[in-house]
Write a protein that holds these residues in place. Structure first.
Motif, PDB file in Angstrom:
ATOM      1  N   LEU A 289     -67.578  13.934  30.887  1.00 29.92           N
ATOM      2  CA  LEU A 289     -67.192  12.453  30.608  1.00 29.92           C
ATOM      3  C   LEU A 289     -66.449  11.322  31.839  1.00 29.92           C
ATOM      4  O   LEU A 289     -67.048  11.235  33.354  1.00 29.92           O
ATOM      5  CB  LEU A 289     -67.513  11.730  29.685  1.00 29.92           C
ATOM      6  CG  LEU A 289     -68.965  11.385  28.807  1.00 29.92           C
ATOM      7  CD1 LEU A 289     -69.350  11.101  27.852  1.00 29.92           C
ATOM      8  CD2 LEU A 289     -70.362  11.553  29.435  1.00 29.92           C
ATOM      9  N   ARG A 292     -67.328  13.502  35.525  1.00 32.78           N
ATOM     10  CA  ARG A 292     -68.908  13.085  35.984  1.00 32.78           C
ATOM     11  C   ARG A 292     -68.469  12.522  37.055  1.00 32.78           C
ATOM     12  O   ARG A 292     -68.517  11.968  38.018  1.00 32.78           O
ATOM     13  CB  ARG A 292     -69.436  12.948  34.200  1.00 32.78           C
ATOM     14  CG  ARG A 292     -70.570  14.194  34.838  1.00 32.78           C
ATOM     15  CD  ARG A 292     -71.634  13.886  33.734  1.00 32.78           C
ATOM     16  NE  ARG A 292     -72.604  13.587  34.250  1.00 32.78           N
ATOM     17  CZ  ARG A 292     -73.470  12.606  34.108  1.00 32.78           C
ATOM     18  NH1 ARG A 292     -73.484  12.404  32.814  1.00 32.78           N
ATOM     19  NH2 ARG A 292     -75.134  12.339  34.124  1.00 32.78           N
ATOM     20  N   LYS A 293     -67.601  10.862  36.221  1.00 33.43           N
ATOM     21  CA  LYS A 293     -67.762   9.243  36.807  1.00 33.43           C
ATOM     22  C   LYS A 293     -67.006   9.566  37.980  1.00 33.43           C
ATOM     23  O   LYS A 293     -67.658   9.366  39.036  1.00 33.43           O
ATOM     24  CB  LYS A 293     -66.680   8.689  35.788  1.00 33.43           C
ATOM     25  CG  LYS A 293     -66.552   7.244  36.117  1.00 33.43           C
ATOM     26  CD  LYS A 293     -66.158   6.718  35.675  1.00 33.43           C
ATOM     27  CE  LYS A 293     -65.613   5.645  35.611  1.00 33.43           C
ATOM     28  NZ  LYS A 293     -64.595   4.700  34.359  1.00 33.43           N
ATOM     29  N   ARG A 296     -69.357  12.028  41.160  1.00 36.55           N
ATOM     30  CA  ARG A 296     -71.036  11.605  41.100  1.00 36.55           C
ATOM     31  C   ARG A 296     -70.376  10.452  42.277  1.00 36.55           C
ATOM     32  O   ARG A 296     -71.268  10.658  43.456  1.00 36.55           O
ATOM     33  CB  ARG A 296     -71.351  10.727  39.810  1.00 36.55           C
ATOM     34  CG  ARG A 296     -70.814   9.438  39.968  1.00 36.55           C
ATOM     35  CD  ARG A 296     -71.348   8.672  38.576  1.00 36.55           C
ATOM     36  NE  ARG A 296     -70.972   7.602  37.684  1.00 36.55           N
ATOM     37  CZ  ARG A 296     -71.016   7.753  36.622  1.00 36.55           C
ATOM     38  NH1 ARG A 296     -72.036   8.565  35.613  1.00 36.55           N
ATOM     39  NH2 ARG A 296     -70.581   6.362  36.260  1.00 36.55           N
ATOM     40  N   SER A 351     -72.709  19.947  44.146  1.00 33.99           N
ATOM     41  CA  SER A 351     -73.210  18.662  42.718  1.00 33.99           C
ATOM     42  C   SER A 351     -72.887  19.672  41.775  1.00 33.99           C
ATOM     43  O   SER A 351     -72.568  18.849  40.660  1.00 33.99           O
ATOM     44  CB  SER A 351     -74.385  18.158  42.753  1.00 33.99           C
ATOM     45  OG  SER A 351     -75.656  19.150  43.558  1.00 33.99           O
TER      46      SER A 351
ATOM     47  N   LEU B  16     -78.947  15.093  39.477  1.00 34.33           N
ATOM     48  CA  LEU B  16     -79.480  14.114  38.933  1.00 34.33           C
ATOM     49  C   LEU B  16     -78.215  15.067  37.659  1.00 34.33           C
ATOM     50  O   LEU B  16     -76.902  14.131  36.626  1.00 34.33           O
ATOM     51  CB  LEU B  16     -80.851  14.502  38.334  1.00 34.33           C
ATOM     52  CG  LEU B  16     -81.071  13.498  37.937  1.00 34.33           C
ATOM     53  CD1 LEU B  16     -81.125  12.075  38.745  1.00 34.33           C
ATOM     54  CD2 LEU B  16     -82.763  13.708  38.054  1.00 34.33           C
ATOM     55  N   LEU B  17     -78.178  16.097  37.180  1.00 32.38           N
ATOM     56  CA  LEU B  17     -77.087  16.796  36.042  1.00 32.38           C
ATOM     57  C   LEU B  17     -75.708  15.909  36.669  1.00 32.38           C
ATOM     58  O   LEU B  17     -75.295  15.974  35.263  1.00 32.38           O
ATOM     59  CB  LEU B  17     -77.148  18.172  36.331  1.00 32.38           C
ATOM     60  CG  LEU B  17     -76.454  18.618  35.271  1.00 32.38           C
ATOM     61  CD1 LEU B  17     -76.665  18.574  33.509  1.00 32.38           C
ATOM     62  CD2 LEU B  17     -76.068  20.155  36.568  1.00 32.38           C
ATOM     63  N   GLY B  20     -76.359  11.420  37.526  1.00 26.55           N
ATOM     64  CA  GLY B  20     -77.297  10.336  36.860  1.00 26.55           C
ATOM     65  C   GLY B  20     -77.649   9.578  37.736  1.00 26.55           C
ATOM     66  O   GLY B  20     -78.629  10.275  38.895  1.00 26.55           O
ATOM     67  N   ARG B  21     -77.965   8.635  37.381  1.00 29.43           N
ATOM     68  CA  ARG B  21     -78.505   7.759  37.994  1.00 29.43           C
ATOM     69  C   ARG B  21     -77.194   7.631  39.735  1.00 29.43           C
ATOM     70  O   ARG B  21     -78.783   7.524  40.046  1.00 29.43           O
ATOM     71  CB  ARG B  21     -78.248   5.894  37.785  1.00 29.43           C
ATOM     72  CG  ARG B  21     -79.611   5.041  37.466  1.00 29.43           C
ATOM     73  CD  ARG B  21     -79.436   3.930  36.952  1.00 29.43           C
ATOM     74  NE  ARG B  21     -79.702   2.513  38.433  1.00 29.43           N
ATOM     75  CZ  ARG B  21     -78.282   2.110  38.902  1.00 29.43           C
ATOM     76  NH1 ARG B  21     -77.019   2.458  38.336  1.00 29.43           N
ATOM     77  NH2 ARG B  21     -78.394   1.720  39.897  1.00 29.43           N
ATOM     78  N   GLN B  22     -76.686   7.675  39.912  1.00 23.88           N
ATOM     79  CA  GLN B  22     -76.317   7.654  40.720  1.00 23.88           C
ATOM     80  C   GLN B  22     -75.985   8.380  41.427  1.00 23.88           C
ATOM     81  O   GLN B  22     -76.167   8.561  43.081  1.00 23.88           O
ATOM     82  CB  GLN B  22     -74.316   7.548  40.441  1.00 23.88           C
ATOM     83  CG  GLN B  22     -73.222   6.764  42.214  1.00 23.88           C
ATOM     84  CD  GLN B  22     -71.787   6.475  41.264  1.00 23.88           C
ATOM     85  OE1 GLN B  22     -72.469   6.337  40.528  1.00 23.88           O
ATOM     86  NE2 GLN B  22     -71.562   6.030  42.931  1.00 23.88           N
TER      87      GLN B  22
END
Lengths: 371, 261
Positions: A289, A292-293, A296, A351, B16-17, B20-22
């Motif tokens: 997680l 991902r943070k 993103r 991504s 999205l994967l 997420g929202r960002q």
């Protein structure tokens, strides 16, 4: 106060050295004609003729103008000789240009010595600009980041050499370019990861994540392009093609995305290992997680970088098509689609790299705990 | 289904994967940016003054790139001001460099593509080249500005009494990582974009001198180097702005104001 003085002196010395290096490099490009095999000449005098108005079949109003040029030859056995020639340019200056005194050009001299007006200008000499911009980039890098900036330069130079070798291999052998450049991608990744992290676990994770992300992007691209039969893509307008188009397109997309994917996975890996060192009790899922943070917030801007470059590069052709009476839709589908597909492929790779790096880095961190 | 549609759906799913929202917001930002770039080229082709069109759209793209998909706060504001200043400096560099380099339009390698097309157009391709170079550097500048600004404002939030020297040191450290990152992205993008051309050079036995003076090669190299210069310039400009704000408004109130928002 006493301590300030030497600092100021060092600064002055740096500035003098920088300006001196730039000045010498610039002077060299002005006087390097003898290093060229082609004949170089300098525009000495320009006489402009009158402007003629033109209108083409699409009602584009423009003008064309003639110039009489006097050139001084700068190298070869006719060095120093003055020759005259004519030049025609148009408003758009898309394939022609207006010459001004002081500019240097490449010319093709006719074998017969006294046939005056047949000296043809074959190209414009641009090495001064290139040297200036490289000088500016390197200077800023070294002034702002000091020695720490030199690592970025080193990796640039190594990668350029590797790329040059791969292109030579492609031309001289009959390897499928996809495999050839995939091999190059592996070498690029390994070399760059070692330059960033040295010999460590981070290096291994970064290499694996980068290759994973790039391979995923390439596989998805091949799958989608095959499944949709490349519908809507116009390969006939692909530029500079000397071999089979599709493999070349895949190879270009792969190399184009590789740098961004590598950067992203290196960023996530180094942050994740730093977090893990501070809090070793984190579970695999918590590490994932975290990845991902981190990922993103970098992902979007990174896709944006390549996307803007790939799409903006189509501007000249787009303007040409639009001004030649084509509709927006037709110009878009002929000119922009390849660039967009390339950006989409790199975007998908970028991504997907986020979860791939998260899985790998999280996994490697946890495995160490089990031991 | 067209290839592009299929790829857009896959990109949407993977963003999205990953985010997420960002990720969703970043995806919208990309679509929006494409619209702006497309409108820019259409307006320039229609004969609107290129510099006005480009600068207005550049500001819009910066707003979208910096405020979409980032946590909005002081770091985004600092990044936006930085990006505006750096792009302003770059424009002052780009216009004379483009006039000097004369890389507008098309090279001899494009001859085949130009068959049957009229080149007697009212649009100056030098302007098109300037617009292209300005728009292409925005992504790199925005990315670098957000990264350095976030690093510095986080540091400042942890420690309000932080010294200028400490801010400078941290800014340079973050900047060093960003430069390594951005340079790889930019130069690999350059290789990927021009792979066909490099093979062309090699097949037709271009000499080093011919490549160095080739119109298309130099045009793309200018785009790449300008973006690289933009990334490097972002570092001192961000540090300068953060230090300026540090002295001219008390850090505590500035942070509290943003927390209230």
């Amino acid at each position: 106060m006493v301590r300030k003085r030497p600092a100021v002196q060092v600064k002055w010395l740096t500035i003098i050295i920088i300006v001196l290096v730039g000045g010498v490099a610039w002077l060299f490009t002005r006087y390097n004609a003898s290093f060229y095999q082609q004949t170089v000449a300098q525009v000495e005098q320009v006489h402009n003729g009158h402007r003629e108005k033109t209108t083409d079949e699409f009602q584009n109003k423009a003008y064309q103008q003639n110039q009489n040029l006097r050139l001084r030859i700068l190298n070869g056995n006719r060095k120093g000789e003055l020759v005259t020639t004519t030049n025609q340019f148009t408003t758009a200056q898309a394939t022609d240009m207006e010459y001004r005194p002081g500019q240097q050009v490449f010319v093709h001299l006719n074998a017969k010595k006294h046939q005056k007006s047949n000296e043809m200008i074959t190209g414009f000499k641009r090495d001064s600009v290139v040297v200036f911009l490289i000088w500016l980039t390197v200077t800023l890098l070294l002034v702002i980041l000091k020695l720490r900036g030199s690592m970025a330069l080193l990796s640039l130079v190594i990668n350029a050499v590797l790329f040059f070798c791969a292109v030579q291999l492609d031309v001289r052998t009959n390897f499928n370019p996809i495999w050839l450049f995939a091999g190059l991608a592996v070498i690029f990744t390994v070399v760059t990861a070692f330059l960033i992290f040295g010999k460590s676990q981070e290096t291994v994770v970064t290499i694996m994540a980068t290759l994973g992300g790039t391979a995923a992007a390439l596989l998805i691209a091949v799958f989608v392009l095959t499944a949709t039969n490349q519908r809507g893509m116009n390969f006939e307008m692909m530029d500079y093609v000397t071999q089979q188009r599709l493999p070349l397109f895949y190879a270009g997309s792969m190399i184009g995305a590789l740098g961004a994917i590598m950067d992203l996975s290196a960023d996530i890996t180094s942050s994740l290992f730093a977090i893990y060192r501070e809090e070793p009790q984190l579970t695999f899922w918590e590490l994932f997680l975290n990845a991902r943070k981190i990922g993103r917030s970098i992902m979007g801007p990174l896709i944006n970088v390549l996307f803007l470059i790939f799409v903006a590069s189509t501007f000249p052709m787009m303007v040409l098509f639009l001004k030649n009476g084509n509709s927006w839709g037709y110009a878009y589908s002929m000119i922009m689609t390849l660039g967009i597909v390339q950006s989409l492929i790199s975007g998908i790779g970028i991504s997907l790299t986020v979860p791939i790096t998260g899985l790998l880095a999280g996994g490697v961190c946890e495995m160490k705990v089990l031991k | 289904m067209t290839t592009i549609m299929a790829l857009i759906l896959i990109l949407f799913a993977s963003m999205l994967l990953a985010g997420g929202r960002q990720g969703f917001v970043s995806f919208l930002g990309l679509i929006f940016n494409f619209g702006i770039v497309f409108i820019s080229v259409v307006l320039i082709a229609m004969g609107f003054p290129y510099l006005i069109v480009t600068l207005i759209n550049a500001v819009i793209i910066l707003v979208v790139s910096i405020y979409f998909g980032n946590e909005q706060g002081r770091n985004a504001d600092v990044a936006f001001i930085t990006a505006l200043l750096v792009v302003g400096l770059l424009v002052i560099l780009i216009i004379p460099v483009q006039h000097w380099a004369q890389v507008q339009g098309f090279g001899v390698e494009n001859t085949e593509d130009l068959e049957g097309l009229s080149l007697q157009l009212g649009v100056r391709f030098l302007d098109v080249s300037c617009a292209m170079t300005i728009l292409s550097c925005l992504g790199a500048v925005a990315e670098a500005a957000v990264a350095v600004a976030t690093g510095l404002t986080e540091l400042q939030a942890h420690n309000h009494q932080i010294s200028d020297a400490e801010l400078r040191r941290t800014g340079t450290r973050v900047g060093k990582e960003i430069v390594g990152t951005a340079f790889n992205t930019l130069f690999f993008g350059f290789y990927g974009e021009l792979l066909g051309l490099f093979i062309w050079f090699s097949r037709l036995h271009y000499s080093f001198g011919m490549v160095l003076n080739d119109k298309i090669f130099v045009s793309q190299l200018i785009m790449t180097l300008i973006s690289a210069i933009g990334v490097v310039l972002t570092i001192p400009v961000t540090i300068g702005i953060v230090i300026y704000q540090h002295h001219h408004q008390p850090a505590t109130t500035a942070n509290d104001e943003h927390r209230l928002k």
